[in-house]
Design a protein around this motif. Structure first.
Motif, PDB file in Angstrom:
ATOM      1  N   ALA A 184      24.359  73.672   1.751  1.00  0.00           N
ATOM      2  CA  ALA A 184      23.873  72.902   1.580  1.00  0.00           C
ATOM      3  C   ALA A 184      25.297  71.579   2.065  1.00  0.00           C
ATOM      4  O   ALA A 184      24.663  71.196   3.782  1.00  0.00           O
ATOM      5  N   ASN A 185      26.128  71.960   1.353  1.00  0.00           N
ATOM      6  CA  ASN A 185      27.643  70.760   2.132  1.00  0.00           C
ATOM      7  C   ASN A 185      27.687  71.538   3.488  1.00  0.00           C
ATOM      8  O   ASN A 185      28.078  71.023   4.497  1.00  0.00           O
ATOM      9  N   LEU A 186      27.729  72.546   2.906  1.00  0.00           N
ATOM     10  CA  LEU A 186      28.789  73.675   3.985  1.00  0.00           C
ATOM     11  C   LEU A 186      27.861  73.413   5.202  1.00  0.00           C
ATOM     12  O   LEU A 186      28.403  73.296   6.527  1.00  0.00           O
ATOM     13  N   ALA A 187      26.249  73.111   5.243  1.00  0.00           N
ATOM     14  CA  ALA A 187      25.711  73.345   6.082  1.00  0.00           C
ATOM     15  C   ALA A 187      25.600  71.647   7.195  1.00  0.00           C
ATOM     16  O   ALA A 187      24.784  71.997   8.230  1.00  0.00           O
ATOM     17  N   GLY A 188      26.367  70.849   6.315  1.00  0.00           N
ATOM     18  CA  GLY A 188      26.757  70.025   6.946  1.00  0.00           C
ATOM     19  C   GLY A 188      26.176  68.434   6.155  1.00  0.00           C
ATOM     20  O   GLY A 188      26.201  67.566   6.481  1.00  0.00           O
ATOM     21  N   ALA A 189      25.678  68.589   4.936  1.00  0.00           N
ATOM     22  CA  ALA A 189      25.558  67.515   4.053  1.00  0.00           C
ATOM     23  C   ALA A 189      26.005  67.357   3.505  1.00  0.00           C
ATOM     24  O   ALA A 189      27.572  67.932   3.378  1.00  0.00           O
ATOM     25  N   SER A 190      26.039  66.043   3.084  1.00  0.00           N
ATOM     26  CA  SER A 190      28.022  65.495   1.999  1.00  0.00           C
ATOM     27  C   SER A 190      27.422  64.697   0.927  1.00  0.00           C
ATOM     28  O   SER A 190      27.676  63.285   0.786  1.00  0.00           O
ATOM     29  N   ALA A 191      26.711  66.077  -0.225  1.00  0.00           N
ATOM     30  CA  ALA A 191      25.757  65.425  -1.462  1.00  0.00           C
ATOM     31  C   ALA A 191      27.583  64.903  -2.517  1.00  0.00           C
ATOM     32  O   ALA A 191      27.789  66.343  -2.691  1.00  0.00           O
ATOM     33  N   SER A 192      27.311  64.527  -3.261  1.00  0.00           N
ATOM     34  CA  SER A 192      28.104  64.346  -4.690  1.00  0.00           C
ATOM     35  C   SER A 192      27.206  65.741  -5.453  1.00  0.00           C
ATOM     36  O   SER A 192      25.618  65.251  -5.372  1.00  0.00           O
ATOM     37  N   LEU A 193      28.018  65.775  -6.098  1.00  0.00           N
ATOM     38  CA  LEU A 193      26.978  66.616  -7.064  1.00  0.00           C
ATOM     39  C   LEU A 193      26.709  65.825  -8.078  1.00  0.00           C
ATOM     40  O   LEU A 193      25.680  65.935  -9.300  1.00  0.00           O
ATOM     41  N   ARG A 194      27.033  64.871  -8.778  1.00  0.00           N
ATOM     42  CA  ARG A 194      26.445  63.629  -9.397  1.00  0.00           C
ATOM     43  C   ARG A 194      24.441  63.019  -9.018  1.00  0.00           C
ATOM     44  O   ARG A 194      23.761  63.209  -9.319  1.00  0.00           O
ATOM     45  N   ILE A 195      24.261  63.792  -7.895  1.00  0.00           N
ATOM     46  CA  ILE A 195      23.077  63.888  -7.552  1.00  0.00           C
ATOM     47  C   ILE A 195      21.708  64.272  -7.802  1.00  0.00           C
ATOM     48  O   ILE A 195      20.792  64.149  -7.539  1.00  0.00           O
ATOM     49  N   VAL A 196      22.772  65.722  -8.472  1.00  0.00           N
ATOM     50  CA  VAL A 196      22.117  66.894  -8.757  1.00  0.00           C
ATOM     51  C   VAL A 196      21.597  66.684 -10.267  1.00  0.00           C
ATOM     52  O   VAL A 196      21.355  67.429 -10.612  1.00  0.00           O
ATOM     53  N   VAL A 197      22.389  65.427 -11.037  1.00  0.00           N
ATOM     54  CA  VAL A 197      22.337  65.623 -12.797  1.00  0.00           C
ATOM     55  C   VAL A 197      21.252  65.621 -12.720  1.00  0.00           C
ATOM     56  O   VAL A 197      20.793  66.597 -14.005  1.00  0.00           O
ATOM     57  N   PRO A 198      19.804  64.908 -11.832  1.00  0.00           N
ATOM     58  CA  PRO A 198      19.139  64.404 -12.731  1.00  0.00           C
ATOM     59  C   PRO A 198      18.172  65.818 -12.728  1.00  0.00           C
ATOM     60  O   PRO A 198      17.298  66.537 -13.564  1.00  0.00           O
ATOM     61  N   GLN A 199      18.484  66.502 -12.141  1.00  0.00           N
ATOM     62  CA  GLN A 199      17.674  67.873 -11.543  1.00  0.00           C
ATOM     63  C   GLN A 199      18.185  68.699 -12.589  1.00  0.00           C
ATOM     64  O   GLN A 199      16.936  69.393 -12.928  1.00  0.00           O
ATOM     65  N   ILE A 200      19.265  69.000 -13.163  1.00  0.00           N
ATOM     66  CA  ILE A 200      19.451  70.016 -13.862  1.00  0.00           C
ATOM     67  C   ILE A 200      18.891  70.144 -15.596  1.00  0.00           C
ATOM     68  O   ILE A 200      18.927  70.458 -15.512  1.00  0.00           O
ATOM     69  N   VAL A 201      18.792  68.549 -15.655  1.00  0.00           N
ATOM     70  CA  VAL A 201      18.484  67.984 -16.338  1.00  0.00           C
ATOM     71  C   VAL A 201      17.450  68.343 -16.610  1.00  0.00           C
ATOM     72  O   VAL A 201      16.688  68.800 -17.625  1.00  0.00           O
TER      73      VAL A 201
END
Length: 184
Positions: A139-156
């Motif tokens: 998604a970041n390669l496609a133009g998003a600029s999200a950090s890794l910490r934004i998906v930590v709740p989803q991973i947990v």
């Protein structure tokens, strides 16, 4: 001459007369459950950041681990394609990641035929983390600029919900193989 009787403790190994599992149900239930799982995160919650686990992917991994030969190795392509339509990821991300996950699960099944709950859960955790992090990278390669910490709740949430998803898949598999009356 010896005559053996079937006792009542023969359990599910004893076949019942005029009953067999539905072939249509046995083939379609895994596919339909994964497709429905791909639709669920968009129906349940609309959020600015990913919170719900990728339920379709969790179901895909659980079906592949519970019944390794049930879904063919190429099943990651059509199921990932359907998930791409509804997940919001760049088109082709799920096709690539689900196909890689199917290949990894096939290799693990060939190398480690003896497994238990802990090894299945650890493999699923590795696949989930890789899927979510690589999905973010694509998604970041496609133009998003999200950090890794934004998906930590989803991973947990994904890690702790996998045993429930595995139990749900086991119940669906039991229903899938339920014998019904054969009509002729």
């Amino acid at each position: 001459m010896s005559v053996s009787r079937l006792s009542s403790d023969d359990g599910p190994a004893r076949t019942r007369i005029n009953r067999a599992p539905s072939r249509l149900l046995a083939v379609t239930l895994p596919w339909l459950s994964i497709l429905l799982g791909s639709l669920l995160p968009g129906w349940l919650l609309i959020a600015s950041a990913p919170v719900l686990p990728p339920i379709g992917f969790l179901l895909f991994v659980a079906w592949r681990q519970l019944r390794p030969g049930l879904l063919p190795i190429w099943s990651g392509l059509p199921l990932g394609l359907f998930d791409d339509l509804y997940s919001g990821q760049p088109f082709g991300a799920a096709v690539l990641l689900w196909s890689i996950a199917a290949i990894v699960l096939e290799l693990i099944e060939a190398r480690v035929p003896w497994r238990n709950f802990l090894t299945d859960w650890l493999v699923a955790i590795g696949l989930m983390i890789a899927y979510i992090v690589l999905g973010l990278a694509l998604a970041n390669l496609a133009g998003a600029s999200a950090s890794l910490r934004i998906v930590v709740p989803q991973i947990v949430i994904s890690v702790f919900s996998y045993p429930l998803v595995g139990r749900l898949v086991a119940l669906m598999d039991r229903f899938r193989l339920t014998p019904f009356v054969v009509q002729r």
